[in-house]
Write an enzyme that holds these catalytic residues in place. Structure first.
Site, PDB file in Angstrom:
ATOM      1  N   CYS A 185       2.214   0.806   2.881  1.00 41.75           N
ATOM      2  CA  CYS A 185       2.189  -0.630   2.596  1.00 41.75           C
ATOM      3  C   CYS A 185       3.529  -1.198   2.128  1.00 41.75           C
ATOM      4  O   CYS A 185       3.697  -2.394   2.066  1.00 41.75           O
ATOM      5  CB  CYS A 185       1.155  -0.915   1.521  1.00 41.75           C
TER       6      CYS A 185
HETATM    7  N1  LIG Z   1      -2.991  -2.926  -4.368  1.00 41.16           N
HETATM    8  C1  LIG Z   1      -2.547  -1.885  -5.099  1.00 41.16           C
HETATM    9  N2  LIG Z   1      -2.464  -1.993  -6.440  1.00 41.16           N
HETATM   10  C2  LIG Z   1      -2.014  -0.940  -7.181  1.00 41.16           C
HETATM   11  N3  LIG Z   1      -1.657   0.262  -6.652  1.00 41.16           N
HETATM   12  C3  LIG Z   1      -1.728   0.402  -5.321  1.00 41.16           C
HETATM   13  C4  LIG Z   1      -2.158  -0.652  -4.479  1.00 41.16           C
HETATM   14  N4  LIG Z   1      -2.133  -0.195  -3.204  1.00 41.16           N
HETATM   15  C5  LIG Z   1      -1.693   1.079  -3.251  1.00 41.16           C
HETATM   16  N5  LIG Z   1      -1.453   1.445  -4.520  1.00 41.16           N
HETATM   17  C6  LIG Z   1      -0.958   2.751  -4.988  1.00 41.16           C
HETATM   18  O1  LIG Z   1      -0.656   3.582  -3.859  1.00 41.16           O
HETATM   19  C7  LIG Z   1      -1.597   4.662  -3.798  1.00 41.16           C
HETATM   20  C8  LIG Z   1      -1.902   5.022  -2.370  1.00 41.16           C
HETATM   21  O2  LIG Z   1      -2.573   3.947  -1.768  1.00 41.16           O
HETATM   22  P1  LIG Z   1      -3.064   3.973  -0.268  1.00 41.16           P
HETATM   23  O3  LIG Z   1      -3.285   5.360   0.204  1.00 41.16           O
HETATM   24  O4  LIG Z   1      -4.174   2.986  -0.188  1.00 41.16           O
HETATM   25  O5  LIG Z   1      -1.824   3.496   0.586  1.00 41.16           O
HETATM   26  S1  LIG Z   1      -0.930   2.206   0.532  1.00 41.16           S
HETATM   27  O6  LIG Z   1      -0.067   2.342  -0.676  1.00 41.16           O
HETATM   28  O7  LIG Z   1      -1.802   1.011   0.447  1.00 41.16           O
HETATM   29  O8  LIG Z   1      -0.132   2.247   1.790  1.00 41.16           O
HETATM   30  C9  LIG Z   1      -2.788   4.147  -4.599  1.00 41.16           C
HETATM   31  O9  LIG Z   1      -3.636   5.200  -5.004  1.00 41.16           O
HETATM   32  P2  LIG Z   1      -5.086   4.937  -5.649  1.00 41.16           P
HETATM   33  O10 LIG Z   1      -4.876   4.915  -7.129  1.00 41.16           O
HETATM   34  O11 LIG Z   1      -5.895   6.114  -5.202  1.00 41.16           O
HETATM   35  O12 LIG Z   1      -5.606   3.629  -5.146  1.00 41.16           O
HETATM   36  C10 LIG Z   1      -2.060   3.492  -5.741  1.00 41.16           C
HETATM   37  O13 LIG Z   1      -1.466   4.432  -6.600  1.00 41.16           O
END
Ligand SMILES: Nc1ncnc2c1ncn2[C@@H]1O[C@H](COP(=O)(O)OS(=O)(=O)O)[C@@H](OP(=O)(O)O)[C@H]1O
Length: 268
Positions: free
Chosen positions: A247
């Protein structure tokens, strides 16, 4: 059983002094690579300065939240930061409320600059802005709000939910990284598989996104997330059919910023 010297390693100061040299980072990673996720988190509470957890409430982040709730007092748990793009699924917002209730945690929510609602965002940048410029969209909804969160909350270290088994750019993920803004990023579940995560979630009755029961596995914005088939990679439903796999939050911050500079022109 791990002794307290596992978490409070005299070789490394508590908290660590920044910036870390390449040698110190390598020796920390050699140590953390021998520990369980719980012990990595315990080590982080002792050694990482101004620690937060940046989470989209994906399964991996939920495991870390649950583990911390089992051994850290509420006042010692890292604050949670959620970057609300305004385009999450209703089920994700519902999950955040479940997590708040279950763990009695406060979640710091950061939205795109000057935008409270989707209408605000679309008035500024137009509808379906991601179709026009996906990287600039990412910068506006995640990268820039994350920088604001880290500045306002004085964050120097952040727990993430990434794992090496998610593949792609994450395939050689270490337990601890330093990004190019100087932020320390801790990946406590770096060595776990999807199955490990799923087992933990089930065994500990951790709240999860209702979309998982419908065939979704990794959940982001509704416009870039789809269901995955049995046997597909867990992140195959993110930006399906496109070369994009990240992202922007875990990309080079300065590159993202430079790419997004033209957004100011679109928005004006
Ligand atoms: N919107 C938002 N807010 C806060 N943190 C976020 C967000 N999107 C990604 N992350 C961080 O990135 C970790 C991996 O997310 P994803 O595998 O979904 O991938 S991506 O980052 O959206 O590409 C994700 O891991 P998780 O804690 O398992 O959600 C977070 O550490």
């Amino acid at each position: 059983m791990a002794s307290s010297s596992t978490f409070n390693t005299p070789d490394f100061p508590s908290p660590l002094r920044l910036p870390l040299s390449t040698e110190v980072l390598a020796s920390i990673n050699a140590h953390l690579s021998t520990l369980s996720p719980q012990d990595i988190l315990k080590w982080a509470l002792v050694h990482l300065p101004n620690l937060s957890q940046t989470t989209a409430f994906g399964l991996t982040g939920l495991v870390a939240i649950d583990m911390l709730s089992k051994f850290a007092d509420p006042s010692d748990r890292p604050p949670l930061i959620f970057l609300d793009t305004l385009y999450h699924f209703p089920e994700t917002y519902e999950l955040i409320e479940d997590v708040r209730r279950r763990y009695n945690v406060s979640v710091h929510v950061f939205k795109p600059d000057g935008c409270e609602t989707v209408t605000d965002f679309e008035q500024k940048y137009g509808e379906r802005f991601w179709e026009l410029d996906e990287n600039s969209y990412d910068y506006l909804v995640k990268v820039e709000p994350a920088q604001k969160a880290y500045q306002e909350l004085d964050v120097q270290s952040a727990i993430t939910g990434r794992r090496a088994s998610q593949g792609g750019a994450r395939a050689s993920l270490p337990p601890l990284e330093v990004d190019n803004t100087g932020l320390l990023k801790l990946n406590p579940l770096f060595a776990w598989t999807f199955k490990d995560v799923e087992n933990y979630i089930n065994q500990n009755d951790v709240p999860r996104n209702k979309l998982l029961a419908q065939g979704y596995r990794s959940v982001g914005d509704w416009h870039s997330t789809s269901k995955v088939e049995e046997g597909q990679d867990e992140r195959a439903g993110r930006w399906a059919g496109k070369s994009k796999t990240e992202c922007g939050l875990h990309e080079d911050y300065f590159k993202m910023k430079a790419q997004a500079a033209k957004v100011a022109i679109v928005a004006s």
